[in-house]
Write a protein that holds these residues in place. Structure first.
Motif, short mmCIF file in Angstrom:
data_model
loop_
_atom_site.label_atom_id
_atom_site.label_comp_id
_atom_site.label_asym_id
_atom_site.label_seq_id
_atom_site.Cartn_x
_atom_site.Cartn_y
_atom_site.Cartn_z
N GLU A 196 0.83 -1.21 0.00
CA GLU A 196 0.00 0.00 0.00
C GLU A 196 0.86 1.25 0.00
N ILE A 197 1.95 1.23 0.81
CA ILE A 197 2.82 2.42 0.89
C ILE A 197 3.54 2.64 -0.44
N LEU A 198 4.03 1.57 -1.05
CA LEU A 198 4.74 1.71 -2.33
C LEU A 198 3.79 2.17 -3.44
N ALA A 199 2.56 1.63 -3.43
CA ALA A 199 1.58 2.03 -4.46
C ALA A 199 1.28 3.52 -4.34
N THR A 200 1.13 4.01 -3.12
CA THR A 200 0.85 5.44 -2.91
C THR A 200 2.03 6.28 -3.40
N LEU B 4 11.62 0.65 6.50
CA LEU B 4 11.58 -0.35 5.41
C LEU B 4 10.95 0.24 4.15
N SER B 5 9.90 1.03 4.30
CA SER B 5 9.24 1.57 3.11
C SER B 5 10.18 2.50 2.33
N LYS B 6 11.01 3.26 3.05
CA LYS B 6 11.97 4.15 2.36
C LYS B 6 13.00 3.31 1.60
N GLU B 7 13.42 2.21 2.20
CA GLU B 7 14.39 1.33 1.54
C GLU B 7 13.76 0.74 0.26
N LEU B 8 12.50 0.32 0.35
CA LEU B 8 11.84 -0.28 -0.82
C LEU B 8 11.66 0.76 -1.94
N GLN B 9 11.36 1.99 -1.55
CA GLN B 9 11.21 3.05 -2.56
C GLN B 9 12.53 3.30 -3.28
N ALA B 10 13.61 3.35 -2.50
CA ALA B 10 14.93 3.61 -3.11
C ALA B 10 15.31 2.47 -4.06
N ILE B 11 15.04 1.24 -3.65
CA ILE B 11 15.37 0.09 -4.52
C ILE B 11 14.52 0.14 -5.79
N THR B 12 13.24 0.48 -5.63
CA THR B 12 12.34 0.52 -6.79
C THR B 12 12.83 1.57 -7.80
N LEU B 13 13.19 2.74 -7.30
CA LEU B 13 13.67 3.81 -8.19
C LEU B 13 14.92 3.37 -8.94
N ARG B 14 15.79 2.67 -8.24
CA ARG B 14 17.06 2.25 -8.84
C ARG B 14 16.85 1.08 -9.80
N HIS B 15 16.13 0.06 -9.34
CA HIS B 15 16.01 -1.18 -10.11
C HIS B 15 15.12 -1.00 -11.35
N LEU B 16 14.13 -0.12 -11.25
CA LEU B 16 13.18 0.04 -12.37
C LEU B 16 13.39 1.38 -13.09
N LYS B 17 14.62 1.88 -13.03
CA LYS B 17 14.96 3.19 -13.60
C LYS B 17 14.43 3.34 -15.04
N GLY B 18 14.65 2.31 -15.85
CA GLY B 18 14.24 2.35 -17.26
C GLY B 18 12.74 2.53 -17.40
N PHE B 19 11.97 1.88 -16.54
CA PHE B 19 10.51 2.00 -16.60
C PHE B 19 10.08 3.42 -16.22
N PHE B 20 10.75 4.02 -15.23
CA PHE B 20 10.42 5.40 -14.84
C PHE B 20 10.70 6.34 -16.01
N GLU B 21 11.81 6.12 -16.70
CA GLU B 21 12.18 6.99 -17.84
C GLU B 21 11.14 6.85 -18.96
N ASN B 22 10.74 5.59 -19.27
CA ASN B 22 9.72 5.36 -20.30
C ASN B 22 8.44 6.08 -19.96
N TYR B 23 8.08 6.04 -18.65
CA TYR B 23 6.82 6.62 -18.21
C TYR B 23 6.82 8.12 -18.43
N ARG B 24 7.98 8.75 -18.13
CA ARG B 24 8.07 10.22 -18.29
C ARG B 24 7.98 10.61 -19.76
N GLU B 25 8.56 9.75 -20.63
CA GLU B 25 8.58 10.08 -22.07
C GLU B 25 7.22 9.87 -22.72
N ALA B 26 6.41 8.94 -22.17
CA ALA B 26 5.14 8.56 -22.82
C ALA B 26 4.12 9.69 -22.75
#
Ligand code: T5A
Length: 220
Positions: free
Chosen positions: A25-29, A198-220
């Protein structure tokens, strides 16, 4: 080669009461605040048919199903959710966060019930083909701590919580094996940490691990 979509498929895994639903729930928000479309789903469940299967899997005597039948029921529920909700959403660009996926069958039925790692790997492949998560968080917690956290629930969905401590220790061993075999997508985190830390750690990992998806999302 894993099946690829424009949006990522994120899964949360771990033993009973590890804190998956809380963190999902925290990550989805966090992601929605960035303007990302996110759907959260859980297994077994998430469609009318899969919820019916959930009901018969999570209630009743611990020996209600033999291990192979149980693995097949989990897989049937998974297939229904995958075809009817997960893939259509990913195809539209919606990110999916799933509370348990095929790693749970490996850990619980493969290790907990001792069907075997290779046997469940074949079943998982039959169920989902080359589809797999882009990122899997395994929340690590001693089984007794997690079971104590879930005490007092009244839904009656406690068939697995009531299994023996030997069973839950084997599930933990299963997750250690899964993490070792899948270092590209699996990240083990300490579930004993405070929820916010823990939620801050998960957010940081998500930003790092899924970097390409975040970039695609911004471009779309
Ligand atoms: N299963 C499932 C299989 O055997 N094979 C399969 O293939 C699949 C898909 C599902 C059961 O099915 C089995 C595994 C499961 O036994 P479920 O009821 O959905 O049943 O069970 P869980 O997935 O384990 O869900 P839980 O709700 O029990 O656990 P969560 O989601 O990991 O934990 P959560 O977030 O609900 O937290 C539990 C409690 O702890 C607190 C929360 O407030 C809550 O009260 N909490 C914390 N407390 C202290 N510190 C923290 N960091 C905390 N985080 C949460």
């Amino acid at each position: 080669m894993a099946e690829q979509f424009e949006a990522p498929f994120i899964t949360f895994e771990g033993g009973e009461g590890a804190g998956k639903s809380t963190q999902i729930e925290i990550l989805a928000t966090f992601l929605r605040e960035k303007g990302i479309l996110v759907e959260t789903v859980r297994e077994p469940g998430g469609t009318a048919g899969a919820e019916q299967i959930r009901d018969i899997l999570l209630k009743g005597r611990t020996d209600r199903w033999d291990p192979v039948t149980e693995a097949l029921l989990m897989s049937a529920a998974r297939r229904d959710l995958l075809i009817k909700r997960i893939k259509p959403h990913l195809e539209e660009g919606t990110w999916i966060i799933c509370d348990r996926h095929f790693d749970s069958t490996t850990a619980y039925q493969g290790f907990g019930h001792q069907i075997g790692y290779d046997e469940i790997r074949e079943l998982n492949h039959f169920t989902v083909g080359s589809f797999q998560p882009d990122l899997t968080f395994i929340i690590d917690i001693p089984p007794q701590v997690g079971i104590d956290r879930t005490a007092g629930r009244t839904l009656g969905e406690d068939r697995f919580e009531r299994m023996t401590m030997e069973f839950h220790n084997r599930v933990l061993e299963g997750y250690e094996t899964i993490a070792r075999h899948n270092p590209d997508r699996c990240i083990v985190v300490n579930g004993l940490q405070d929820v916010d830390v823990l939620s801050k750690e998960l957010q940081a990992i998500t930003l790092r691990h899924l970097k390409g998806f975040f970039e695609n999302y911004r471009e779309a």
